[in-house]
Scaffold this motif. Structure first.
Motif, PDB file in Angstrom:
ATOM      1  N   ASN A 282       0.879  -1.171   0.000  1.00 22.58           N
ATOM      2  CA  ASN A 282       0.000   0.000   0.000  1.00 22.58           C
ATOM      3  C   ASN A 282       0.924   1.230   0.000  1.00 22.58           C
ATOM      4  OD1 ASN A 282       0.850   0.385   2.633  1.00 22.58           O
ATOM      5  ND2 ASN A 282      -1.063  -0.285   3.573  1.00 22.58           N
TER       6      ASN A 282
ATOM      7  N   THR B 154      -1.053  -0.172  -4.096  1.00 26.71           N
ATOM      8  CA  THR B 154      -2.486   0.098  -3.907  1.00 26.71           C
ATOM      9  C   THR B 154      -2.638   1.465  -3.250  1.00 26.71           C
ATOM     10  OG1 THR B 154      -2.605  -1.009  -1.760  1.00 26.71           O
ATOM     11  CG2 THR B 154      -3.040  -2.368  -3.705  1.00 26.71           C
TER      12      THR B 154
ATOM     13  N   GLY C  35      -5.679   3.028  -1.969  1.00 30.33           N
ATOM     14  CA  GLY C  35      -6.992   3.260  -1.371  1.00 30.33           C
ATOM     15  C   GLY C  35      -8.050   3.481  -2.443  1.00 30.33           C
TER      16      GLY C  35
ATOM     17  N   GLY D 221      -7.378   3.694  -6.321  1.00 26.54           N
ATOM     18  CA  GLY D 221      -7.021   2.546  -7.167  1.00 26.54           C
ATOM     19  C   GLY D 221      -5.621   2.037  -6.917  1.00 26.54           C
TER      20      GLY D 221
ATOM     21  N   ASN E 228      -9.075  -4.035  -8.464  1.00 21.12           N
ATOM     22  CA  ASN E 228      -9.676  -2.797  -7.941  1.00 21.12           C
ATOM     23  C   ASN E 228     -11.188  -2.958  -7.791  1.00 21.12           C
ATOM     24  OD1 ASN E 228      -7.542  -0.988  -7.609  1.00 21.12           O
ATOM     25  ND2 ASN E 228      -7.645  -0.253  -9.721  1.00 21.12           N
TER      26      ASN E 228
HETATM   27  P1  ADP Z   1      -4.701  -1.548   2.504  1.00 21.35           P
HETATM   28  O1  ADP Z   1      -6.134  -1.756   2.897  1.00 21.35           O
HETATM   29  O2  ADP Z   1      -3.926  -2.814   2.419  1.00 21.35           O
HETATM   30  O3  ADP Z   1      -3.991  -0.451   3.250  1.00 21.35           O
HETATM   31  P2  ADP Z   1      -5.487   0.158   0.278  1.00 21.35           P
HETATM   32  O4  ADP Z   1      -6.109   1.082   1.250  1.00 21.35           O
HETATM   33  O5  ADP Z   1      -4.562   0.723  -0.735  1.00 21.35           O
HETATM   34  O6  ADP Z   1      -4.732  -1.055   0.967  1.00 21.35           O
HETATM   35  O7  ADP Z   1      -6.691  -0.602  -0.479  1.00 21.35           O
HETATM   36  C1  ADP Z   1      -6.460  -1.691  -1.344  1.00 21.35           C
HETATM   37  C2  ADP Z   1      -7.356  -1.589  -2.561  1.00 21.35           C
HETATM   38  O8  ADP Z   1      -8.724  -1.619  -2.131  1.00 21.35           O
HETATM   39  C3  ADP Z   1      -7.216  -0.296  -3.368  1.00 21.35           C
HETATM   40  O9  ADP Z   1      -6.192  -0.419  -4.344  1.00 21.35           O
HETATM   41  C4  ADP Z   1      -8.594  -0.191  -3.995  1.00 21.35           C
HETATM   42  O10 ADP Z   1      -8.682  -1.044  -5.119  1.00 21.35           O
HETATM   43  C5  ADP Z   1      -9.514  -0.754  -2.905  1.00 21.35           C
HETATM   44  N1  ADP Z   1     -10.068   0.281  -2.007  1.00 21.35           N
HETATM   45  C6  ADP Z   1      -9.613   0.625  -0.783  1.00 21.35           C
HETATM   46  N2  ADP Z   1     -10.362   1.589  -0.219  1.00 21.35           N
HETATM   47  C7  ADP Z   1     -11.338   1.863  -1.101  1.00 21.35           C
HETATM   48  C8  ADP Z   1     -12.454   2.780  -1.123  1.00 21.35           C
HETATM   49  N3  ADP Z   1     -12.699   3.609  -0.092  1.00 21.35           N
HETATM   50  N4  ADP Z   1     -13.253   2.796  -2.219  1.00 21.35           N
HETATM   51  C9  ADP Z   1     -13.014   1.971  -3.268  1.00 21.35           C
HETATM   52  N5  ADP Z   1     -11.981   1.090  -3.313  1.00 21.35           N
HETATM   53  C10 ADP Z   1     -11.154   1.029  -2.255  1.00 21.35           C
END
Ligand code: ADP
Length: 292
Positions: free
Chosen positions: A186, A209, A211, A214, A265
């Protein structure tokens, strides 16, 4: 395209024990809480569930204790069509647990790894055929680092690519950084990689990743962004695990990276609209319908 993609996951299995409370106890204090839930968790098991729901044939290599939590986690995996021949039940050891105190003010979590610490290189060696029979291997960092090293080495010998989700973050040995095909940090974990002396060597392996916005990766020296989806968020627990499981299933299917990330995603976006880590993970049909 591979109609029967297979993914081998070497990783953790936990029982997540959550208690909700209005008041977090102080030192020496006992308080009455509200609700209690026991849910299957652990990054390994979560990602296995996501990959299986995306239609991959999933084999799991891991360990549980000889207790009721272990039996429940094994039954849950079988129910998800995950193959459990690679899971040892270890006597006189507890199954991994995460005890979660959930209040309005904050979350407090204690992980007791139990049998996850006994996912050893020796256990992996005994189940080497499961690695050899898979299209891709998926790892996280909730089992001992010496085991991660051994899996990456075995997969390289056999010629099976490895995806490593570097969570929870730890500094990785050079052999692991060099040996895996993809790393899926992340943004926080990616910032730690940017400090690594080997950063230039691994740049094109990173799928970061980001959040709700994308994910991104680098191809021929250029960063490419794959857009996320705007959802009404219920619970982002397990979004990263859903992304990784879906990504592994798609890459095992032979899908090109940008398209595999688009699907991952979408799966992760659908997961945040529901409560729970495994509880929110979508089936392949739902992801396909969403992407139409
Ligand atoms: P982690 O939860 O491991 O910290 P991220 O926050 O980057 O990782 O989330 C992982 C993936 O989940 C993102 O790349 C995205 O595809 C999806 N995602 C996370 N949060 C959201 C959100 N609020 N809305 C839509 N997709 C999300």
């Amino acid at each position: 395209m591979n109609a029967e993609p297979s993914v081998c996951i070497v990783g953790s299995m936990n029982m997540d024990l959550t208690v909700t409370t209005d008041k977090v106890p102080q030192q020496g204090e006992t308080v009455m809480g509200n609700e209690f839930f026991a849910n299957p968790g652990g990054k390994g098991a979560n990602q296995a569930t996501a990959a299986a729901r995306m239609g991959a044939n999933v084999h799991f290599i891991g360990a549980v204790g000889d207790d009721v939590f272990g039996q429940t986690l094994l039954a849950n995996m079988k129910n998800e069509q995950i193959r459990t021949e690679g899971i040892d039940t270890i006597a006189e050891t507890s199954t991994g647990t995460a005890t979660i105190i959930l209040s309005d003010q904050d979350n407090r979590i204690i992980v007791a790894p139990g049998a996850n610490n006994l996912v050893t290189p020796e256990l992996v060696k005994r189940h080497r055929d499961l690695i050899a029979g898979s299209d891709i291997v998926l790892l996280q960092l909730e089992v001992p680092m010496e085991t991660i090293v051994a899996v990456v080495e075995a997969a390289a010998e056999i010629g099976v690519p490895v995806i490593l989700n570097p969570a929870p973050y730890q500094k990785l040995p050079e052999s692991v950084l060099k040996g895996c095909a993809w790393l899926t940090p992340n943004e926080l974990e990616a910032a730690a990689f940017a400090e690594d002396p080997l950063y230039e060597t691994i740049r094109e392996k990173l799928i970061i990743t980001r959040g709700a916005s994308g994910a991104s990766f680098t191809e021929n020296g250029r960063e490419r962004h794959v857009a996320g989806y705007d959802m009404s968020v219920m619970d982002t627990t397990g979004a990263g695990d859903t992304f990784n499981g879906a990504l592994a299933a798609e890459l095992a299917r032979g899908t090109a990276p940008d398209e595999a990330i688009r699907t991952a995603n979408a799966a992760a976006a659908l997961s945040v609209t529901k409560v729970g880590a495994q509880g929110g993970m979508p089936e392949k049909q739902a992801v396909e319908a969403f992407l139409q």
